[in-house]
Design a protein around this motif. Structure first.
Motif, PDB file in Angstrom:
ATOM      1  N   THR A 139       0.809  -1.222   0.000  1.00  9.99           N
ATOM      2  CA  THR A 139       0.000   0.000   0.000  1.00  9.99           C
ATOM      3  C   THR A 139       0.843   1.273   0.000  1.00  9.99           C
ATOM      4  N   ALA A 140       2.163   1.152  -0.001  1.00  9.98           N
ATOM      5  CA  ALA A 140       3.030   2.341  -0.011  1.00  9.98           C
ATOM      6  C   ALA A 140       2.716   3.180  -1.244  1.00  9.98           C
ATOM      7  N   CYS A 141       2.540   4.503  -1.029  1.00  8.12           N
ATOM      8  CA  CYS A 141       2.119   5.329  -2.168  1.00  8.12           C
ATOM      9  C   CYS A 141       2.823   6.672  -2.263  1.00  8.12           C
ATOM     10  N   CYS A 142       3.472   7.155  -1.199  1.00  6.89           N
ATOM     11  CA  CYS A 142       4.108   8.469  -1.276  1.00  6.89           C
ATOM     12  C   CYS A 142       5.456   8.441  -0.561  1.00  6.89           C
ATOM     13  N   LEU A 143       6.352   9.313  -1.030  1.00  5.74           N
ATOM     14  CA  LEU A 143       7.710   9.413  -0.496  1.00  5.74           C
ATOM     15  C   LEU A 143       8.026  10.860  -0.173  1.00  5.74           C
ATOM     16  N   VAL A 144       8.885  11.059   0.820  1.00  3.67           N
ATOM     17  CA  VAL A 144       9.472  12.375   1.057  1.00  3.67           C
ATOM     18  C   VAL A 144      10.886  12.140   1.579  1.00  3.67           C
ATOM     19  N   ALA A 145      11.805  12.973   1.115  1.00 11.47           N
ATOM     20  CA  ALA A 145      13.198  12.858   1.546  1.00 11.47           C
ATOM     21  C   ALA A 145      13.387  13.572   2.875  1.00 11.47           C
ATOM     22  N   CYS A 146      14.114  12.943   3.787  1.00 14.79           N
ATOM     23  CA  CYS A 146      14.492  13.584   5.043  1.00 14.79           C
ATOM     24  C   CYS A 146      15.814  14.318   4.819  1.00 14.79           C
ATOM     25  N   PRO A 147      16.012  15.449   5.489  1.00 20.20           N
ATOM     26  CA  PRO A 147      17.286  16.165   5.342  1.00 20.20           C
ATOM     27  C   PRO A 147      18.455  15.252   5.722  1.00 20.20           C
ATOM     28  N   GLY A 148      19.544  15.361   4.983  1.00 22.98           N
ATOM     29  CA  GLY A 148      20.708  14.522   5.238  1.00 22.98           C
ATOM     30  C   GLY A 148      21.932  15.341   5.558  1.00 22.98           C
ATOM     31  N   GLY A 149      23.057  14.670   5.688  1.00 24.08           N
ATOM     32  CA  GLY A 149      24.314  15.344   6.013  1.00 24.08           C
ATOM     33  C   GLY A 149      24.280  15.883   7.423  1.00 24.08           C
ATOM     34  N   THR A 154       5.110  16.044   3.744  1.00 24.13           N
ATOM     35  CA  THR A 154       6.037  17.131   3.424  1.00 24.13           C
ATOM     36  C   THR A 154       6.959  17.368   4.618  1.00 24.13           C
ATOM     37  N   VAL A 155       8.163  17.839   4.357  1.00 19.27           N
ATOM     38  CA  VAL A 155       9.149  18.085   5.405  1.00 19.27           C
ATOM     39  C   VAL A 155       9.336  19.584   5.576  1.00 19.27           C
ATOM     40  N   HIS A 156       9.398  20.027   6.832  1.00 16.34           N
ATOM     41  CA  HIS A 156       9.650  21.429   7.153  1.00 16.34           C
ATOM     42  C   HIS A 156      10.963  21.510   7.919  1.00 16.34           C
ATOM     43  N   LYS A 157      11.952  22.234   7.350  1.00 15.77           N
ATOM     44  CA  LYS A 157      13.245  22.401   8.012  1.00 15.77           C
ATOM     45  C   LYS A 157      13.214  23.654   8.869  1.00 15.77           C
ATOM     46  N   GLN A 158      13.766  23.538  10.084  1.00 10.60           N
ATOM     47  CA  GLN A 158      13.856  24.654  11.010  1.00 10.60           C
ATOM     48  C   GLN A 158      15.319  25.040  11.188  1.00 10.60           C
ATOM     49  N   LYS A 159      15.563  26.023  12.028  1.00 12.72           N
ATOM     50  CA  LYS A 159      16.934  26.420  12.328  1.00 12.72           C
ATOM     51  C   LYS A 159      17.608  25.361  13.186  1.00 12.72           C
ATOM     52  N   LYS A 160      18.918  25.446  13.253  1.00  7.66           N
ATOM     53  CA  LYS A 160      19.741  24.575  14.097  1.00  7.66           C
ATOM     54  C   LYS A 160      19.545  23.096  13.790  1.00  7.66           C
ATOM     55  N   LYS A 167      17.130  21.215  12.804  1.00  6.89           N
ATOM     56  CA  LYS A 167      15.918  20.535  13.247  1.00  6.89           C
ATOM     57  C   LYS A 167      14.930  20.495  12.084  1.00  6.89           C
ATOM     58  N   PHE A 168      14.111  19.463  12.055  1.00  8.36           N
ATOM     59  CA  PHE A 168      13.084  19.348  11.033  1.00  8.36           C
ATOM     60  C   PHE A 168      11.957  18.474  11.553  1.00  8.36           C
ATOM     61  N   GLY A 205      -8.264  13.773   5.596  1.00 12.31           N
ATOM     62  CA  GLY A 205      -7.912  15.160   5.840  1.00 12.31           C
ATOM     63  C   GLY A 205      -7.201  15.404   7.154  1.00 12.31           C
ATOM     64  N   ASP A 206      -6.991  14.370   7.964  1.00  9.94           N
ATOM     65  CA  ASP A 206      -6.284  14.517   9.232  1.00  9.94           C
ATOM     66  C   ASP A 206      -4.795  14.751   8.961  1.00  9.94           C
ATOM     67  N   VAL A 207      -4.185  15.666   9.725  1.00 12.02           N
ATOM     68  CA  VAL A 207      -2.768  15.986   9.567  1.00 12.02           C
ATOM     69  C   VAL A 207      -2.026  15.565  10.833  1.00 12.02           C
ATOM     70  N   PHE A 208      -0.875  14.908  10.650  1.00  8.85           N
ATOM     71  CA  PHE A 208      -0.078  14.413  11.757  1.00  8.85           C
ATOM     72  C   PHE A 208       1.328  14.985  11.658  1.00  8.85           C
ATOM     73  N   LYS A 209       1.908  15.317  12.814  1.00  7.26           N
ATOM     74  CA  LYS A 209       3.294  15.766  12.886  1.00  7.26           C
ATOM     75  C   LYS A 209       4.163  14.552  13.133  1.00  7.26           C
ATOM     76  N   VAL A 210       5.219  14.395  12.335  1.00  5.78           N
ATOM     77  CA  VAL A 210       6.125  13.255  12.437  1.00  5.78           C
ATOM     78  C   VAL A 210       7.518  13.791  12.728  1.00  5.78           C
ATOM     79  N   THR A 211       8.154  13.285  13.804  1.00  7.61           N
ATOM     80  CA  THR A 211       9.529  13.657  14.114  1.00  7.61           C
ATOM     81  C   THR A 211      10.380  12.407  14.185  1.00  7.61           C
ATOM     82  N   LEU A 212      11.667  12.556  13.845  1.00 10.06           N
ATOM     83  CA  LEU A 212      12.618  11.433  13.927  1.00 10.06           C
ATOM     84  C   LEU A 212      13.615  11.730  15.037  1.00 10.06           C
TER      85      LEU A 212
END
Length: 183
Positions: free
Chosen positions: A91-101, A158-164, A166-167, A176-183
């Motif tokens: 059932t996998a259907c969407c991808l998003v890249a996590c910030p690297g380096g 979607t990924v949101h990058k913050q300062k220092k 963090k993302f 339509g439910d939205v969830f915050k995902v952190t690693l």
């Protein structure tokens, strides 16, 4: 067909597009593609794909596996090669890249029915409690009145990058439910 276009800048600073490089595999259906952050190394992109069998090779009902594959563009050889692949849920259907380096762990988040999965090429080499850790899977909350036998599909991430360095990621399901995902 998968085509890779290399963008460069000429001496005046204008963008130029090189001839396309082919990264095609026969009988392959691609669901999603995303570029990965790997600093100044050769560019890498990830795809969700299914390689279906030839019609003559099919016997009865054939089940095919969906795969997450990494492709690498070797800038020195001007060649695209399939670097790594792993099987994901059907059932996998969407991808998003996590910030690297220096900005994060790298890898990708994969959205599917009733889960979000974090997969990284080098994650399989890590162990927790003497078990090989090849992926991190997280189920997400469901509505109370939702039928228990019916799954809910994550449709976009979607990924949101913050300062220092963090993302966080925001994932939305088909209701339509939205969830915050952190690693």
């Amino acid at each position: 067909r998968k085509l890779v276009y290399v963008l460069n800048r000429d001496a005046t600073g204008k963008s130029t597009i090189a001839s396309p490089l082919e990264a095609h595999r026969a009988r392959t259906l691609t669901f999603a593609t995303v570029g990965l952050d790997n600093g100044y190394d050769n560019p890498i992109f990830a795809t969700l794909e299914v390689q279906y069998p030839d019609f003559d090779d099919m016997e009865g009902e054939t089940v095919v596996d969906k795969q997450l594959a990494y492709y690498e563009l070797d800038l020195g050889l001007n060649h695209v090669s399939r670097r790594w692949a792993t099987t994901v849920h059907r059932t996998a259907c969407c991808l998003v890249a996590c910030p690297g380096g220096a900005d994060g762990p790298g890898g990708v988040l994969v959205g599917g029915e009733d889960y979000i999965e974090y997969i990284h090429e080098n994650l399989g080499s890590k162990t927790v409690n003497e078990k090989s850790l090849d992926r991190i899977i997280c189920a997400f909350p469901r509505r109370e009145l939702h039928p228990p036998g019916k799954g809910v599909l994550i449709t976009t991430i979607t990924v949101h990058k913050q300062k220092k360095n963090k993302f966080f990621a925001l994932a939305q399901n088909e209701l339509g439910d939205v969830f915050k995902v952190t690693l």
